[in-house]
Design a protein around this motif. Sequence first.
Motif, short mmCIF file in Angstrom:
data_model
loop_
_atom_site.label_atom_id
_atom_site.label_comp_id
_atom_site.label_asym_id
_atom_site.label_seq_id
_atom_site.Cartn_x
_atom_site.Cartn_y
_atom_site.Cartn_z
N GLY A 162 67.38 59.74 28.29
CA GLY A 162 68.05 59.92 27.00
C GLY A 162 67.51 61.06 26.28
N GLU A 163 68.22 61.41 25.23
CA GLU A 163 67.77 62.27 24.13
C GLU A 163 67.65 61.90 22.52
OE1 GLU A 163 70.18 66.05 24.48
OE2 GLU A 163 70.20 66.06 26.87
N GLY A 164 66.92 62.62 22.07
CA GLY A 164 66.93 62.16 20.68
C GLY A 164 66.14 60.60 20.58
N GLU A 165 67.02 60.03 19.61
CA GLU A 165 66.67 58.47 19.15
C GLU A 165 66.63 57.68 20.65
OE1 GLU A 165 67.23 54.93 16.33
OE2 GLU A 165 68.39 56.79 16.02
N ASP A 166 67.63 58.11 21.45
CA ASP A 166 67.95 57.45 22.92
C ASP A 166 66.80 57.65 23.81
OD1 ASP A 166 70.04 56.14 21.77
OD2 ASP A 166 71.43 57.66 22.62
N SER A 167 65.89 58.69 23.64
CA SER A 167 64.65 59.01 24.68
C SER A 167 63.93 58.05 24.63
CB SER A 167 64.29 60.40 24.29
OG SER A 167 63.59 60.39 23.21
N ASP A 168 63.16 57.99 25.80
CA ASP A 168 62.06 57.17 26.19
C ASP A 168 60.81 57.62 25.25
OD1 ASP A 168 63.96 55.97 27.95
OD2 ASP A 168 62.65 56.51 29.58
N VAL A 169 60.03 56.66 24.68
CA VAL A 169 58.96 56.83 24.33
C VAL A 169 57.85 56.44 25.20
CG1 VAL A 169 57.33 56.25 22.12
CG2 VAL A 169 59.72 56.09 21.82
N LEU A 170 56.90 57.19 25.52
CA LEU A 170 56.06 57.09 26.71
C LEU A 170 54.50 57.61 26.25
CD1 LEU A 170 55.72 56.88 29.79
CD2 LEU A 170 55.90 59.27 29.91
N LEU A 171 53.64 56.64 26.74
CA LEU A 171 52.17 56.98 26.24
C LEU A 171 51.39 56.90 27.90
CD1 LEU A 171 50.07 57.51 24.42
CD2 LEU A 171 49.81 55.04 23.96
N ARG A 172 50.68 57.74 28.26
CA ARG A 172 49.96 57.35 29.42
C ARG A 172 48.44 57.36 29.32
NH1 ARG A 172 53.18 60.76 34.07
NH2 ARG A 172 55.06 59.52 33.54
#
Length: 172
Positions: A162-172
């Motif tokens: 997704g893009e914008g607000e639909d994009s994934d929030v990822l932390l590695r």
Amino acid sequence: MKPRRPLESGGPHASKTAAPRKRLNMLGLELLHPLRGATRARGFTLLELLVVLAILGLLAAFVAPRYFEQLGRSNTRVALTQLHALADALDHYRVDVGRYPSTEQGLNALVAAPAGETRWKGPYLRRTLPADPWGRPFLYAGPAPGRDHELRSLGRDGAPGGEGEDSDVLLR
């Protein structure tokens, strides 16, 4: 010579205390001067109300999109902040246990001791597992080659990518 009118008739020499003379139209109805003697109801005309509504509509058209865009960015920031808090709890777990939880154990290892784990000193969160700002659980992937763990929120749409607000929030 003209005869004089009596004082009570309201003529030019009438006293100030005499009642004003009523003016009548052809039907015998009292005429009121628009500025004297008549009380006009105070209020707004239809045109004035329409102008105010048009101005409010224009303001809403400019402000609302920016407000909702800011709200979307705020949810993404909140998700990232929650992911950092979960990562800190995972680090405390690793210090106590000696490793990160497996993918199968998941984030539940932060609130309840996994089966057979003797060095667990939790719970590592003050409350239950938080949901992301969109009401869905965070995703956790345990240790793998090249990374200790991975935390993810799928964004507003709940689908990968997704893009914008639909994009994934990822932390590695």
